[in-house]
Design a protein around this motif. Structure first.
Motif, short mmCIF file in Angstrom:
data_model
loop_
_atom_site.label_atom_id
_atom_site.label_comp_id
_atom_site.label_asym_id
_atom_site.label_seq_id
_atom_site.Cartn_x
_atom_site.Cartn_y
_atom_site.Cartn_z
N ALA A 112 0.87 -1.12 -0.09
CA ALA A 112 -0.04 -0.18 0.11
C ALA A 112 0.86 1.22 -0.04
CB ALA A 112 -1.11 -0.07 1.20
N LEU A 113 0.22 2.15 -0.59
CA LEU A 113 0.92 3.38 -0.58
C LEU A 113 -0.21 4.44 0.16
CD1 LEU A 113 2.04 3.88 -4.24
CD2 LEU A 113 3.61 3.40 -2.35
N ILE A 114 0.29 5.16 1.20
CA ILE A 114 -0.51 6.00 2.05
C ILE A 114 -0.16 7.35 2.02
CG2 ILE A 114 -1.43 6.36 4.33
CD1 ILE A 114 -0.29 3.57 4.75
N GLU A 115 -0.88 8.34 1.20
CA GLU A 115 -0.72 9.58 1.37
C GLU A 115 -1.05 10.10 2.68
OE1 GLU A 115 -1.67 10.96 -3.20
OE2 GLU A 115 -3.38 10.31 -2.00
N VAL A 116 -0.19 11.02 3.18
CA VAL A 116 -0.47 11.77 4.69
C VAL A 116 -0.45 13.18 4.51
CG1 VAL A 116 0.24 11.44 6.90
CG2 VAL A 116 0.55 9.70 5.69
N LYS A 117 -1.17 13.77 5.29
CA LYS A 117 -1.37 15.22 5.55
C LYS A 117 -1.20 15.41 6.65
CE LYS A 117 -4.21 17.22 2.76
NZ LYS A 117 -5.49 18.06 2.03
N VAL A 118 -0.06 16.49 7.04
CA VAL A 118 0.20 16.87 8.45
C VAL A 118 0.33 18.23 8.67
CG1 VAL A 118 1.80 14.82 8.51
CG2 VAL A 118 2.66 16.71 7.97
N THR A 119 0.55 18.59 9.91
CA THR A 119 0.67 19.79 10.47
C THR A 119 2.27 20.13 10.92
OG1 THR A 119 -1.57 20.34 11.35
CG2 THR A 119 0.00 21.92 12.04
N ILE B 138 8.26 14.55 12.34
CA ILE B 138 6.91 13.71 12.13
C ILE B 138 7.54 12.43 11.03
CG2 ILE B 138 5.00 13.60 10.84
CD1 ILE B 138 4.55 16.56 11.32
N ALA B 139 8.31 12.96 9.95
CA ALA B 139 8.81 11.81 9.31
C ALA B 139 9.61 10.91 9.92
CB ALA B 139 9.84 12.37 8.10
N HIS B 140 10.47 11.33 10.97
CA HIS B 140 11.12 10.11 11.94
C HIS B 140 10.16 9.35 12.43
CE1 HIS B 140 14.41 8.74 14.04
NE2 HIS B 140 13.66 9.17 15.10
N ARG B 141 9.24 9.88 12.98
CA ARG B 141 8.32 8.93 13.59
C ARG B 141 7.74 7.88 12.92
NH1 ARG B 141 4.38 13.05 16.88
NH2 ARG B 141 3.75 10.71 18.01
N ILE B 142 7.17 8.59 11.79
CA ILE B 142 6.73 7.61 10.93
C ILE B 142 7.65 6.48 10.68
CG2 ILE B 142 5.60 7.17 8.53
CD1 ILE B 142 4.49 10.05 8.95
N GLU C 235 6.40 -1.51 10.18
CA GLU C 235 5.78 -1.86 8.99
C GLU C 235 6.14 -0.95 7.83
OE1 GLU C 235 2.90 -2.54 12.57
OE2 GLU C 235 4.58 -1.07 11.91
N VAL C 236 6.76 0.30 7.94
CA VAL C 236 6.86 1.07 6.87
C VAL C 236 8.28 0.76 6.24
CG1 VAL C 236 7.68 3.62 6.70
CG2 VAL C 236 5.96 3.11 8.45
N ASP C 237 8.10 0.57 4.98
CA ASP C 237 9.20 0.38 4.17
C ASP C 237 9.97 1.84 3.59
OD1 ASP C 237 8.96 -2.38 4.07
OD2 ASP C 237 7.72 -2.26 2.28
N SER C 238 8.95 2.85 3.16
CA SER C 238 9.73 4.26 2.65
C SER C 238 8.62 5.10 3.22
CB SER C 238 9.66 4.17 1.17
OG SER C 238 10.58 2.88 0.65
N ILE D 60 4.00 0.87 2.65
CA ILE D 60 4.13 -0.43 3.54
C ILE D 60 3.60 -1.62 2.85
CG2 ILE D 60 3.58 1.18 5.51
CD1 ILE D 60 1.21 -0.24 5.83
N ASN D 61 4.00 -2.76 3.76
CA ASN D 61 3.53 -4.14 3.25
C ASN D 61 2.79 -4.79 4.21
OD1 ASN D 61 4.79 -3.81 0.49
ND2 ASN D 61 6.96 -4.24 1.36
#
Length: 159
Positions: free
Chosen positions: A63-70, A80-84, A89-92, A106-107
């Motif tokens: 899956a590709l998950i688009e994420v909108k953040v503050t 935020i990127a570091h936390r993700i 589960e996160v590949d990229s 993620i896979n």
């Protein structure tokens, strides 16, 4: 020299230093030194194998998950990127321009597993405003490598 080496080993990391040297016309020692320097500087961050999971009976889901953040005031998107990135589960994770700020790849073993990740972990993070999940139905090309057999690549003929 380094760019030439990178372009070559990016498409075939199994090449030996001697093969790289012969193809590019450098000494093997120069290639070994250049690669070691690039590994130490994290220009070469790792070596991967491209697997065509569709060829196996594996029921994995991508899956590709688009994420909108503050974004944070001082750290911007980096915190935020570091936390993700910390989730197993996160590949990229990529910072984007446009409507969404990140795309997270993620896979999982099922759509349900991925939806639990999005609901329970990703969306629960502070500063996440919204997500949009896209399930990969088929990969045709990955990291410059065609994943299709030549015989299955048909041309559409218009009569």
């Amino acid at each position: 020299m380094k760019n030439e080496i990178l372009k070559l080993i990016e498409t075939n990391s199994k090449l030996s230093s001697a093969e790289v040297a012969a193809i590019l016309g450098y000494s093997e020692e120069d290639v070994i030194v250049a690669i070691a320097e690039m590994e130490a500087d994290k220009v070469i961050a790792g070596y991967n194998t491209i697997v065509n999971w569709d060829k196996l009976d594996d029921e994995s889901v991508h899956a590709l998950i688009e994420v909108k953040v503050t974004p944070q005031r001082v750290t911007g998107f980096d915190k935020i990127a570091h936390r993700i990135c910390m989730f197993d589960e996160v590949d990229s994770v990529y910072l984007l321009s446009g409507d969404y700020d990140f795309v997270v790849q993620i896979n999982g073993s099922s759509m349900k597993e991925i939806s639990h990740f999005v609901f329970d972990k990703l969306s629960a993070l502070d500063d996440i405003l919204s997500t949009s999940t896209h399930f990969v139905l088929k990969k045709y090309k990955d990291h410059h490598v065609s994943l299709e057999d030549n015989k299955s690549q048909r041309k559409n003929v218009v009569l």
